[in-house]
Design a protein around this motif. Structure first.
Motif, PDB file in Angstrom:
ATOM      1  N   SER A  84      50.773  67.623  46.255  1.00  0.00           N
ATOM      2  CA  SER A  84      52.037  66.010  46.407  1.00  0.00           C
ATOM      3  C   SER A  84      52.111  65.684  47.830  1.00  0.00           C
ATOM      4  CB  SER A  84      53.529  66.700  45.854  1.00  0.00           C
ATOM      5  OG  SER A  84      54.119  68.186  47.166  1.00  0.00           O
ATOM      6  N   PHE A  85      51.723  66.789  48.716  1.00  0.00           N
ATOM      7  CA  PHE A  85      51.585  66.193  50.276  1.00  0.00           C
ATOM      8  C   PHE A  85      50.384  65.135  49.925  1.00  0.00           C
ATOM      9  CE2 PHE A  85      50.348  66.545  54.412  1.00  0.00           C
ATOM     10  CZ  PHE A  85      51.444  65.383  55.621  1.00  0.00           C
ATOM     11  N   ALA A  86      49.385  65.357  49.567  1.00  0.00           N
ATOM     12  CA  ALA A  86      48.301  65.019  50.003  1.00  0.00           C
ATOM     13  C   ALA A  86      48.257  63.293  48.771  1.00  0.00           C
ATOM     14  CB  ALA A  86      46.998  65.564  49.549  1.00  0.00           C
ATOM     15  N   LEU A  87      49.587  63.293  47.709  1.00  0.00           N
ATOM     16  CA  LEU A  87      49.450  62.507  47.116  1.00  0.00           C
ATOM     17  C   LEU A  87      50.338  61.184  47.781  1.00  0.00           C
ATOM     18  CD1 LEU A  87      49.726  64.161  43.496  1.00  0.00           C
ATOM     19  CD2 LEU A  87      48.133  62.565  44.455  1.00  0.00           C
ATOM     20  N   ALA A  88      51.252  61.535  48.779  1.00  0.00           N
ATOM     21  CA  ALA A  88      52.070  60.962  49.437  1.00  0.00           C
ATOM     22  C   ALA A  88      51.664  60.817  50.079  1.00  0.00           C
ATOM     23  CB  ALA A  88      53.023  62.009  49.724  1.00  0.00           C
ATOM     24  N   LEU A  89      50.428  61.016  50.967  1.00  0.00           N
ATOM     25  CA  LEU A  89      49.080  60.533  52.239  1.00  0.00           C
ATOM     26  C   LEU A  89      48.969  59.176  51.190  1.00  0.00           C
ATOM     27  CD1 LEU A  89      48.332  63.601  54.272  1.00  0.00           C
ATOM     28  CD2 LEU A  89      49.846  61.748  54.946  1.00  0.00           C
ATOM     29  N   ALA A  90      48.344  59.355  50.774  1.00  0.00           N
ATOM     30  CA  ALA A  90      47.808  58.420  49.584  1.00  0.00           C
ATOM     31  C   ALA A  90      48.614  57.175  49.155  1.00  0.00           C
ATOM     32  CB  ALA A  90      46.853  59.032  48.408  1.00  0.00           C
ATOM     33  N   TYR A  91      49.277  57.772  48.212  1.00  0.00           N
ATOM     34  CA  TYR A  91      50.254  56.819  48.477  1.00  0.00           C
ATOM     35  C   TYR A  91      51.167  55.534  49.141  1.00  0.00           C
ATOM     36  CZ  TYR A  91      55.112  54.418  47.091  1.00  0.00           C
ATOM     37  OH  TYR A  91      56.358  53.702  46.837  1.00  0.00           O
ATOM     38  N   ILE A  92      51.016  56.053  50.559  1.00  0.00           N
ATOM     39  CA  ILE A  92      52.001  55.960  51.771  1.00  0.00           C
ATOM     40  C   ILE A  92      50.532  54.638  52.429  1.00  0.00           C
ATOM     41  CG2 ILE A  92      52.520  56.526  53.717  1.00  0.00           C
ATOM     42  CD1 ILE A  92      54.316  58.670  53.251  1.00  0.00           C
ATOM     43  N   THR A  93      49.782  54.950  52.229  1.00  0.00           N
ATOM     44  CA  THR A  93      48.514  54.917  52.917  1.00  0.00           C
ATOM     45  C   THR A  93      47.985  53.018  51.646  1.00  0.00           C
ATOM     46  OG1 THR A  93      46.991  57.099  53.864  1.00  0.00           O
ATOM     47  CG2 THR A  93      45.887  54.960  53.475  1.00  0.00           C
ATOM     48  N   THR A  94      47.753  53.712  50.508  1.00  0.00           N
ATOM     49  CA  THR A  94      47.566  51.978  49.767  1.00  0.00           C
ATOM     50  C   THR A  94      48.465  51.255  50.138  1.00  0.00           C
ATOM     51  OG1 THR A  94      48.117  53.831  48.281  1.00  0.00           O
ATOM     52  CG2 THR A  94      45.532  53.756  48.640  1.00  0.00           C
ATOM     53  N   THR A  95      49.846  51.790  49.773  1.00  0.00           N
ATOM     54  CA  THR A  95      50.987  50.742  49.889  1.00  0.00           C
ATOM     55  C   THR A  95      51.364  50.261  51.104  1.00  0.00           C
ATOM     56  OG1 THR A  95      52.615  52.702  48.785  1.00  0.00           O
ATOM     57  CG2 THR A  95      53.531  50.669  49.716  1.00  0.00           C
ATOM     58  N   THR A  96      51.290  50.614  52.213  1.00  0.00           N
ATOM     59  CA  THR A  96      51.249  50.130  53.278  1.00  0.00           C
ATOM     60  C   THR A  96      49.809  48.905  54.132  1.00  0.00           C
ATOM     61  OG1 THR A  96      51.252  52.183  54.906  1.00  0.00           O
ATOM     62  CG2 THR A  96      51.027  50.425  55.988  1.00  0.00           C
ATOM     63  N   ALA A  97      48.947  49.744  53.102  1.00  0.00           N
ATOM     64  CA  ALA A  97      47.667  48.453  53.278  1.00  0.00           C
ATOM     65  C   ALA A  97      48.152  46.818  52.637  1.00  0.00           C
ATOM     66  CB  ALA A  97      46.255  49.261  52.828  1.00  0.00           C
ATOM     67  N   ALA A  98      48.644  47.814  51.260  1.00  0.00           N
ATOM     68  CA  ALA A  98      48.579  46.705  50.472  1.00  0.00           C
ATOM     69  C   ALA A  98      49.679  45.118  51.236  1.00  0.00           C
ATOM     70  CB  ALA A  98      49.491  46.816  49.037  1.00  0.00           C
ATOM     71  N   LEU A  99      51.202  45.930  51.934  1.00  0.00           N
ATOM     72  CA  LEU A  99      51.998  44.983  52.550  1.00  0.00           C
ATOM     73  C   LEU A  99      50.821  44.621  53.642  1.00  0.00           C
ATOM     74  CD1 LEU A  99      54.448  47.951  53.505  1.00  0.00           C
ATOM     75  CD2 LEU A  99      54.993  45.648  51.719  1.00  0.00           C
ATOM     76  N   TYR A 100      50.415  44.523  54.338  1.00  0.00           N
ATOM     77  CA  TYR A 100      49.139  44.755  55.307  1.00  0.00           C
ATOM     78  C   TYR A 100      48.062  42.997  54.852  1.00  0.00           C
ATOM     79  CZ  TYR A 100      50.585  46.404  59.422  1.00  0.00           C
ATOM     80  OH  TYR A 100      51.683  47.025  60.921  1.00  0.00           O
ATOM     81  N   THR A 101      47.548  43.666  53.361  1.00  0.00           N
ATOM     82  CA  THR A 101      47.256  42.624  52.594  1.00  0.00           C
ATOM     83  C   THR A 101      47.630  40.914  52.606  1.00  0.00           C
ATOM     84  OG1 THR A 101      45.472  43.784  52.093  1.00  0.00           O
ATOM     85  CG2 THR A 101      45.184  42.378  50.879  1.00  0.00           C
ATOM     86  N   GLN A 102      49.139  41.349  51.561  1.00  0.00           N
ATOM     87  CA  GLN A 102      49.944  40.303  50.745  1.00  0.00           C
ATOM     88  C   GLN A 102      50.883  40.467  51.005  1.00  0.00           C
ATOM     89  OE1 GLN A 102      48.135  38.457  47.270  1.00  0.00           O
ATOM     90  NE2 GLN A 102      50.733  37.865  46.611  1.00  0.00           N
ATOM     91  N   TYR A 103      51.934  39.337  51.302  1.00  0.00           N
ATOM     92  CA  TYR A 103      53.388  40.062  52.030  1.00  0.00           C
ATOM     93  C   TYR A 103      53.866  40.063  50.274  1.00  0.00           C
ATOM     94  CZ  TYR A 103      53.277  37.730  56.835  1.00  0.00           C
ATOM     95  OH  TYR A 103      52.413  37.604  58.042  1.00  0.00           O
ATOM     96  N   TYR A 104      53.761  39.808  49.541  1.00  0.00           N
ATOM     97  CA  TYR A 104      54.414  40.142  47.953  1.00  0.00           C
ATOM     98  C   TYR A 104      54.415  41.280  47.753  1.00  0.00           C
ATOM     99  CZ  TYR A 104      55.619  34.844  46.389  1.00  0.00           C
ATOM    100  OH  TYR A 104      56.276  33.917  46.987  1.00  0.00           O
ATOM    101  N   ALA A 105      52.932  41.696  47.878  1.00  0.00           N
ATOM    102  CA  ALA A 105      53.189  42.966  47.760  1.00  0.00           C
ATOM    103  C   ALA A 105      54.777  43.872  48.230  1.00  0.00           C
ATOM    104  CB  ALA A 105      52.435  44.139  48.657  1.00  0.00           C
ATOM    105  N   ALA A 106      55.205  43.924  49.045  1.00  0.00           N
ATOM    106  CA  ALA A 106      56.541  43.949  48.697  1.00  0.00           C
ATOM    107  C   ALA A 106      57.560  43.944  47.581  1.00  0.00           C
ATOM    108  CB  ALA A 106      57.658  43.209  49.807  1.00  0.00           C
TER     109      ALA A 106
END
Length: 907
Positions: free
Chosen positions: A157-179
């Motif tokens: 779950s910790f590894a999945l959480a890191l992957a989730y945080i990373t991809t979500t943050t990267a999406a936010l840094y790609t397009q504002y509508y990713a919010a």
């Protein structure tokens, strides 16, 4: 479906996705937003961050593109390959996401629908961030779905959480509508874990860490806080600038908010058929796939609570971003053409819902599922046919514009970029001489004319050559002001139109001295060139120009044509311009490789409305010699001016450096091909150039053996290292089939010996349609003109002072001569009273393009005084004036024309 079969099918689908995204990758030109992407990616990181803070998208995609360019280059195909790779990677991820929630069949259908989605393919070929945010958003959704069922507090779950945080943050840094993705996930967790809200609040107030650790909502809250903290630096840095930019943009463009039905219809149609260019009616076919999506909405997947249903997760992940996007549209209305791209990241959810609906049909009756998917496949195929074959930006294609620049540009020329995307285009397409690129401060120059004038003065002081790509849409305020300021002192060397952009080249140089006695050139219709001054110094080919200064006079729209001619009358440089009614400064650039020697500079004036040449006053001539121009070889040849580079040594001291040829030629039509040569050592033989156009089997469809440079500059006069421009003309046989051909060159020495032929490039042939069905004209005829043509019939009409007729020809054989048809109207005494002469079809299908057995309709409109006339038809060679003999149906010769049996009466 068995796992091994799933893997094979997924591999095949992924390969198909790759093929579809690679297909015709360079067919469409870069458009404005893609130019912006390349511009941002080719700046240093500090500038990249600063400029994207003023843009409507964050910087991650541009930073990745910068790294990609460093690895593979910045050609149009290279920069688009990043989007191709991102788009292809999304397909197996869509399978993994759908497989996590549903079964293998639904997952495979979802991946297949995404692989063949016109909407997703469109942005898998575009140099923009929409494909990347779709990949990252889907990655966030995948890890989100994994975390929903993973036990808390474990390494997994910790590894999945890191992957989730990373991809979500990267999406936010790609397009504002990713919010919107994060907002949807928060809603899903709240729905699923609503019973844990009160315990979480209670544990928070009590600072009960043990209770907080056990509460699953606290883990989600921690993940979202982590993503928010990682994203916060960009929000702080760019937030105020973004707010100011968006507020100003909405205020300027004034889009009205869309109503909910229009907003939904536009987005649903885009999700099914993409962005249609020609076949817009196809949008109605999207109803079929929407029915599958509706079925996916309404059909339960498992016997679980609704809040725990995977179908609810997918449905909310699809509907919530659309809803939030619509609400933003109400506050900040912004919906340009293809604005649906901002929500491309819901496409995987849309395909998953459609796959679920298809699978439900399949389970009920396999034939229904197969039929549904067949209909969707047909819709996608039709949409992709439109996508692959219809030019999307014909008026904003900078490829011809930059190609023209490359033929004249010199090192250290100044390029005034009014928009950053123009710099992006240069970075991608331009391979000519190094330029000094200046990004104009639009807002400052428009408000501060003195600062703009200071910049123009600085260009004048350094005798700069200035390129101005003046976009003629969007107000063109700065473009018009810059054009006027540059014309005040600079010589206009180029002024051509490419779609919506006017490409201008200005040369700052001293005015040529005026002759002692004022020289005036007077034309009919009141057009005149007064107080004419012409530069007298020798001009280096590819590095200089002839300068003219005069006062223009004209009563109507008049054009002047400047032409540089050799002793045989061949044109080596030409410029056609509108004549102004005041002071004009024009420059005629001498193309690179023009042979050294003396040339005649002549001027002709034309009526702009019909291109009729104006006679010189008190003279029957329509052109006048202005001066003799001495062309010299430049110190350093400008090899960057060669349009298509190809370095081929013929083993005799002659090297081909490149060529210029049209991308496609028409069978039966003459095609200009320019070769660029160089001597690697002094030459002692004057060779001929043997050029051929061959098919793949080596059969020749066009050939010419001609001297270099039209006989003006034989090889024995070449200096080693000098660039020599060599215009050649090839006429492809009229019966040549459409397709790809090879351009092959050999050299012939004075003894007749040939060098081995060398293929230098490819050229396409694209002819007109040919019709072999016999027509049914109102009047029959059976006259044969030489061995080339048969007049099989005609139709006649007349009205006030005009005779209209259509001649119907049958081609008897292919012709190597382009004959001109004459139609003479003669009175009862045989006196010619009116005539019409033209290449058949008003020049659109000369006899060199005729194919044996085809029929052609050839129309004529001839003005004539009232009366009754006989009609005489004939054909002649315009080069020699020789007429073709005419034969009757019996084979008997009847002269050099055929008189029709019907007379025409003009009222």
């Amino acid at each position: 479906m068995k796992p091994i079969h799933s893997r094979w099918w997924l591999g095949a689908v992924t390969l198909a996705a790759l093929a579809l995204r690679l297909a015709r990758l360079d067919f469409q030109p870069l458009w404005w937003d893609e130019g912006y992407s390349v511009f941002f990616a080719t700046r240093d990181l500090a500038t990249l961050f600063a400029r994207t803070a003023l843009d409507i998208h964050p910087p991650l995609y541009y930073a990745l593109l910068q790294l990609w360019i460093a690895l593979v280059g910045k050609s149009p195909v290279a920069v688009r390959l990043l989007s191709v790779g991102i788009g292809v990677a999304t397909v197996p991820l869509a399978y993994a996401f759908a497989r996590k929630l549903f079964d293998a069949r639904i997952a495979l259908i979802a991946a297949t629908l995404l692989a063949f989605s016109p909407f997703h393919i469109y942005y898998s070929q575009e140099v923009r961030m929409y494909g990347l945010v779709t990949l990252l958003g889907l990655g966030s959704a995948y890890f989100f779905a994994q975390l929903l069922t993973a036990p808390t507090g474990t390494r997994t779950s910790f590894a999945l959480a890191l992957a989730y945080i990373t991809t979500t943050t990267a999406a936010l840094y790609t397009q504002y509508y990713a919010a919107f993705i994060v907002a949807t996930q928060i809603l899903i967790v709240v729905i699923r874990q609503r019973a844990q809200i009160a315990p979480l609040i209670h544990a928070s107030f009590k600072f009960n860490l043990a209770a907080l650790w056990k509460n699953p909502l606290a883990h989600w809250l921690g993940a979202w806080v982590a993503a928010a903290l990682l994203y916060a630096p960009w929000v702080v840095y760019a937030g105020p600038q973004l707010y100011a930019y968006v507020t100003a943009k909405v205020g300027i463009e004034k889009y009205p908010p869309l109503d909910p039905l229009t907003f939904l219809a536009q987005h649903l149609a885009a999700l099914v058929v993409g962005h249609l260019t020609a076949w817009t009616w196809l949008a109605w076919a999207s109803v079929a796939m929407l029915a599958l999506v509706a079925l996916g909405f309404s059909t339960p997947t498992q016997k679980t609570k609704l809040s725990q249903s995977p179908g609810l997760l997918v449905t909310l992940s699809f509907l919530m971003p659309l809803t939030l996007g619509y609400l933003v549209n109400l506050v900040y209305p912004f919906h340009p053409v293809h604005g649906e791209r901002l929500l491309l990241f819901v496409a995987p959810m849309f395909c998953t819902l459609a796959a679920h609906g298809s699978a439900m049909l399949w389970r009920r009756r396999a034939i229904l599922g197969a039929l549904a998917l067949s209909v969707v496949a047909a819709i996608s195929a039709a949409s992709l046919a439109d996508f692959y074959t219809t030019p999307r930006y014909p008026n904003d294609d900078y490829r011809p514009l930059i190609a023209e620049m490359q033929t004249l540009a010199q090192s250290d020329d100044t390029f005034l970029a009014i928009y950053p995307w123009q710099i992006g285009y240069l970075e991608t397409y331009y391979i000519g001489a190094p330029l000094r690129i200046v990004e104009t401060p639009n807002a400052i120059w428009i408000k501060d004319a003195a600062q703009m004038q200071s910049a123009v003065n600085a260009l004048r002081e350094r005798d700069a050559r200035v390129w101005l790509p003046a976009l003629q849409t969007q107000g063109r305020i700065l473009e018009d002001v810059l054009d006027a300021r540059l014309r005040e002192r600079a010589f206009s060397a180029l002024d051509t139109w490419h779609g919506t952009t006017r490409l201008e080249l200005f040369v700052f140089a001293a005015d040529p001295p005026l002759p002692r006695a004022p020289r005036n050139i007077l034309f009919e219709d009141g057009a005149a060139l007064r107080d004419l001054g012409i530069s007298r110094e020798p001009v280096a080919a590819g590095a200089g120009s002839v300068r003219l200064r005069f006062f223009g006079e004209t009563r109507a729209n008049t054009q002047i044509s400047l032409r540089l001619l050799d002793a045989a009358g061949n044109v080596w440089a030409q410029s056609d311009r509108d004549m102004a009614r005041d002071l004009q400064r024009l420059a005629l650039p001498i193309p690179a490789g023009t042979p050294p020697g003396a040339y005649d500079l002549r001027v002709t004036a034309y009526r702009a409305r019909d291109n009729t040449p104006l006679a010189i006053k008190d003279s029957p001539q329509t052109s006048v010699s202005l001066t003799q121009v001495q062309v010299v070889a430049p110190v350093q040849p400008n090899r960057a001016a060669i349009p298509q580079r190809a370095e081929i040594d013929f083993g005799n001291g002659v090297r081909l450096l490149g060529f210029d040829a049209p991308p496609a030629i028409k069978p039966g039509m003459s095609a200009p091909i320019t070769l660029f040569w160089q001597a690697t050592r002094p030459l002692d033989r004057d060779y001929l150039v043997a050029a051929q156009i061959q098919d793949a089997r080596g059969n020749s469809w066009a050939t010419t053996d001609a001297p270099f440079a039209r006989g003006n500059y034989p090889p024995t006069r070449w200096q080693p290292g000098e660039l020599v421009r060599d215009p050649q003309t090839l006429t492809l046989r009229g019966d040549a089939p459409d397709g790809e051909y090879r351009l092959v060159i050999a050299l012939i020495d004075p003894t007749g010996a040939r060098t081995p032929p060398r293929e230098i490039g490819a050229i396409a042939a694209k002819g007109r349609a040919h019709y072999f069905g016999a027509p049914a004209p109102a009047n029959r005829s059976d006259a044969r003109f030489g061995d080339s043509a048969q007049l099989v019939g005609y139709e006649l009409q007349s009205d006030a002072r005009v005779a209209h007729m259509t001649l119907y020809w049958r081609a008897l054989a292919a012709s190597e001569t382009a004959y001109t048809v004459f139609v003479h109207l003669v009175d009862a005494n045989g006196v010619l009273r009116a005539q019409g002469d033209q290449i058949p079809g008003a020049g659109t299908y000369p006899t060199t393009t005729w194919v044996k057995g085809e029929y052609l309709a050839d129309g004529y409109t001839i003005a004539a005084p009232p009366g009754e006339y006989a009609i005489r038809i004939g054909m002649y060679d315009a080069a020699t004036g020789a007429r073709l003999p005419v034969f009757a149906a019996t084979g008997q010769p009847v002269g050099d024309y055929s008189e029709l049996a019907t007379r025409v009466t003009v009222r």
